[in-house]
Design an enzyme around this catalytic site. Structure first.
Site, short mmCIF file in Angstrom:
data_model
loop_
_atom_site.label_atom_id
_atom_site.label_comp_id
_atom_site.label_asym_id
_atom_site.label_seq_id
_atom_site.Cartn_x
_atom_site.Cartn_y
_atom_site.Cartn_z
N GLU A 96 -5.75 -3.71 -0.94
CA GLU A 96 -6.11 -4.86 -0.13
C GLU A 96 -7.23 -5.70 -0.75
O GLU A 96 -7.58 -6.76 -0.24
CB GLU A 96 -6.55 -4.39 1.27
CG GLU A 96 -5.42 -3.83 2.13
CD GLU A 96 -5.17 -2.34 1.94
OE1 GLU A 96 -5.54 -1.81 0.88
OE2 GLU A 96 -4.62 -1.72 2.87
N TRP A 111 -20.25 15.74 10.30
CA TRP A 111 -19.25 15.46 9.27
C TRP A 111 -19.56 16.16 7.95
O TRP A 111 -20.69 16.19 7.50
CB TRP A 111 -19.18 13.93 9.02
CG TRP A 111 -18.53 13.20 10.15
CD1 TRP A 111 -18.26 13.69 11.39
CD2 TRP A 111 -18.09 11.84 10.13
NE1 TRP A 111 -17.67 12.71 12.16
CE2 TRP A 111 -17.55 11.57 11.42
CE3 TRP A 111 -18.08 10.83 9.18
CZ2 TRP A 111 -17.03 10.33 11.76
CZ3 TRP A 111 -17.57 9.60 9.51
CH2 TRP A 111 -17.04 9.36 10.79
N THR A 154 0.87 -1.18 0.00
CA THR A 154 0.00 0.00 0.00
C THR A 154 0.90 1.23 0.00
O THR A 154 2.04 1.16 0.47
CB THR A 154 -0.87 0.04 1.27
OG1 THR A 154 0.00 0.03 2.40
CG2 THR A 154 -1.79 -1.15 1.34
N LYS A 180 -14.62 17.30 10.43
CA LYS A 180 -15.52 17.16 11.58
C LYS A 180 -15.80 18.55 12.16
O LYS A 180 -15.03 19.07 12.95
CB LYS A 180 -14.91 16.22 12.61
CG LYS A 180 -14.70 14.84 12.02
CD LYS A 180 -14.17 13.83 13.02
CE LYS A 180 -13.96 12.49 12.34
NZ LYS A 180 -12.59 12.22 11.90
P1 AMP Z 1 -5.08 2.19 -3.07
O1 AMP Z 1 -4.93 1.04 -2.17
O2 AMP Z 1 -3.85 3.00 -3.22
O3 AMP Z 1 -5.66 1.78 -4.37
O4 AMP Z 1 -6.12 3.18 -2.38
C1 AMP Z 1 -7.41 2.75 -2.04
C2 AMP Z 1 -8.23 3.94 -1.58
O5 AMP Z 1 -8.41 4.86 -2.65
C3 AMP Z 1 -9.62 3.57 -1.16
O6 AMP Z 1 -9.67 3.05 0.15
C4 AMP Z 1 -10.34 4.91 -1.29
O7 AMP Z 1 -10.09 5.75 -0.18
C5 AMP Z 1 -9.68 5.51 -2.49
N1 AMP Z 1 -10.49 5.29 -3.69
C6 AMP Z 1 -10.35 4.34 -4.63
N2 AMP Z 1 -11.28 4.47 -5.58
C7 AMP Z 1 -12.06 5.52 -5.23
C8 AMP Z 1 -13.21 6.16 -5.80
N3 AMP Z 1 -13.73 5.77 -6.94
N4 AMP Z 1 -13.74 7.20 -5.13
C9 AMP Z 1 -13.21 7.64 -3.96
N5 AMP Z 1 -12.14 7.09 -3.40
C10 AMP Z 1 -11.56 6.04 -4.01
#
Ligand code: AMP
Length: 541
Positions: free
Chosen positions: A331, A443, A187, A438
């Site tokens: 994940e 929120w 990540t 917040k």
């Molecule tokens: P990553 O593991 O780097 O792909 O990041 C995952 C995170 O990206 C998710 O938990 C979300 O917070 C954000 N994310 C992914 N797709 C979207 C989406 N379509 N809209 C808003 N947030 C997103």
């Protein structure tokens, strides 16, 4: 006693995908813009053969099943061969995000204990910087031919094409347990050290089937698919697997991800479908709109990784490109949901359809989701109640690589996202839980505020963060990058919010800046912005 089915027991293995593509779509092209500067073309048959030669070469180097092999590479055919060659032989393909800081890269390589690291020419300086900090790496392989090997290098290098040329291809893909580890992604780790998601052959093949479905990525053998999303970011959302699985033509953009280069490749190769994060489409849109261009073949895209601003969805549609808004995370392999309309929505007015398309969508079979409150109680699916989004399923992690403590809560993976789910199962992300504002115990969704700002014609990019307020604790502050040559004042922007969000959601202030920092995966780096503005005094404070 249960009566067992009498079907063949064939493990779900990644090698079967490339074998299938080579056997049934052997002539279908894979086109890559190379870091060497030219365009390379070959087909699935040649790709499978070279992947086998790579597996053979790795075996000759002593690589064993379970060994981790790192990559620092753009989207290209050699990277694809590594995906298949490494996983196919039972080793683990560990894609590393080269946009991370060198210290993080060294940490990740050491944590994964990568035996060999393959890298593109672009990353030679990076490799020369980190190699001394990665004592367990036995060899660094430059993904190019002899002619492009540097005359001298601070690190002893192996040459990719030499490895391939040294083999006869007399290698048969081994068969093993489908739960064997296949690939590893860390990540991006905005807080703390990056953590590894270790996928299996089974999870990857199931994810490939699921993601190719019509209401998800909707991949077909008739498509020409260009993954803009990098192969170093959650396996380019699984496209290097789902595209060969359906037998579509594959186009790789290499290192050139600017609007002009992408547009040229889209047109030249007649790309029909692509996928990427919003920041990439910003660049492409700017190029296409700024030069009055049109797409002649591109007609569908999946946007995810961050929320797709409604204005971006509309702008792409105006160019004849349908947008599917998708959500997922490292994940989760990564796909969780995708937003397509159901038949019953066809009769709705355009604006109402868009309200649905703007959501992150419905789950793909294989993922189960729920929203819970602070006590872990499940919240209703009414499209209003929002809570922590939890998921589970065969392509969701159970543990992080080499971390004993389980990340799960009652068997579910807490995503860290806050969301609503409506009666039809459409999920909408309100915010990342750390980004939500917040204000006086209530929120405010930073994504909603950004979406409104992004629709203003003078706004190129907007981020909404919390700023300290003595009475309300936090209040929204809008950080804006204007479009080149465009003018807008703080007052005009704030007035633009009226009637679009609740009055108390309207930001307290606007700051204009020249750049919003992005993470290694192209998301707005709000943590950094919050740090940058931590002493900011709101006029209302
Ligand atoms: P990553 O593991 O780097 O792909 O990041 C995952 C995170 O990206 C998710 O938990 C979300 O917070 C954000 N994310 C992914 N797709 C979207 C989406 N379509 N809209 C808003 N947030 C997103």
């Amino acid at each position: 006693m249960a009566l067992m089915g009498q079907m063949m027991s064939a493990p779900l293995l990644i090698s079967s995908i490339i074998k299938h593509a080579a056997r049934y779509y052997g002539d279908t092209e894979i086109v890559s813009r190379r870091t060497e500067g030219d365009i390379h073309r070959y087909n699935y048959r040649e790709c499978e053969l070279r992947s086998r030669k790579l597996a053979q070469a790795l075996a000759a180097l002593g690589v064993q099943q379970g060994d981790r092999i790192g990559t620092l590479a753009w989207n290209g055919y050699r990277h694809l061969e590594i995906y298949y060659g490494v996983s196919g032989m039972g080793a683990v393909c560990h894609t590393i995000n080269p946009r991370l800081f060198p210290e993080q890269i060294a940490y990740i390589i050491n944590h994964a204990e990568d035996g060999y690291v393959f890298f593109d020419l672009t990353f030679l300086p990076l490799v020369e910087g980190v190699a001394a900090h990665c004592p367990k790496v036995k060899g660094w392989v430059l993904m190019s031919d002899r002619a492009h090997m540097p005359a001298e290098s601070k690190v002893p290098l192996l040459c990719y094409e030499d490895l391939i040329d040294g083999q006869d291809g007399g290698y048969t893909w081994p068969t093993f347990d489908e739960n064997t580890a296949s690939s590893l992604c860390y990540t991006s780790g905005t807080t703390g050290n990056p953590k590894g998601a270790l996928y299996s052959h089974r999870s990857t093949v199931l994810h490939s089937y699921g993601s190719a479905l019509p209401d998800v990525l909707n991949c077909s053998a008739r498509d020409v698919i260009l993954p803009v999303v990098p192969m170093f970011h959650v396996n380019a959302w699984g496209l290097p697997y789902s595209v060969p699985l359906v037998g579509a033509k594959l186009v790789f953009p290499g290192a050139k991800l600017d609007g002009a280069s992408l547009y040229e490749l889209f047109e030249q190769e007649q790309v029909t479908f692509s996928a990427g994060v919003p920041t990439v489409w910003l660049g492409l849109l700017q190029h296409v709109q700024g030069n009055g261009l049109k797409f002649s073949s591109f007609h569908r895209t999946v946007i995810g990784g961050s929320a797709a601003p409604p204005a971006m969805i509309r702008a792409l549609e105006a160019l004849g490109v349908d947008v599917v808004h998708a959500w997922g995370m490292t994940e989760m392999s990564p796909l969780g949901t995708a937003g397509t309309l159901m038949a019953k929505h066809d009769a709705l007015p355009d604006d109402e359809k868009h309200l649905i398309l703007e959501k992150q969508g419905r789950v793909v079979f294989g993922v189960d989701m729920k929203i819970v409150d602070g006590d872990g109680e499940e919240l209703p699916w009414d499209g209003k109640a929002f809570g922590d989004l939890h998921v589970r399923g065969p392509w969701v992690i159970d543990h992080y690589f080499r971390v004993d403590a389980s990340p799960l809560v009652d068997g579910w993976f807490p995503t860290g996202d806050v969301a609503t789910i409506d009666a039809d199962g459409y999920m909408q992300i309100t915010d990342r839980s750390k980004d939500v504002i917040k204000s006086g115990g209530e929120w405010i969704s930073s994504i909603d505020i950004e979406n409104v700002a992004a629709a203003h014609p003078a706004v190129h990019m907007a981020a909404c963060i919390s700023a300290f307020h003595p009475k309300w604790d936090e209040r929204p502050l809008l950080v804006v990058v204007k479009k080149p040559g465009a003018e807008v004042t703080r007052e005009e922007l704030l007035a633009f919010f009226e009637g679009k969000v609740a009055k108390w959601w309207i930001p307290d202030d606007v700051v204009f800046t020249t750049e919003i920092p992005l993470t290694a995966t192209g998301k707005m780096q709000k943590l950094k912005l919050r740090e940058q503005f931590k002493d900011y005094r709101l006029p209302s404070a």
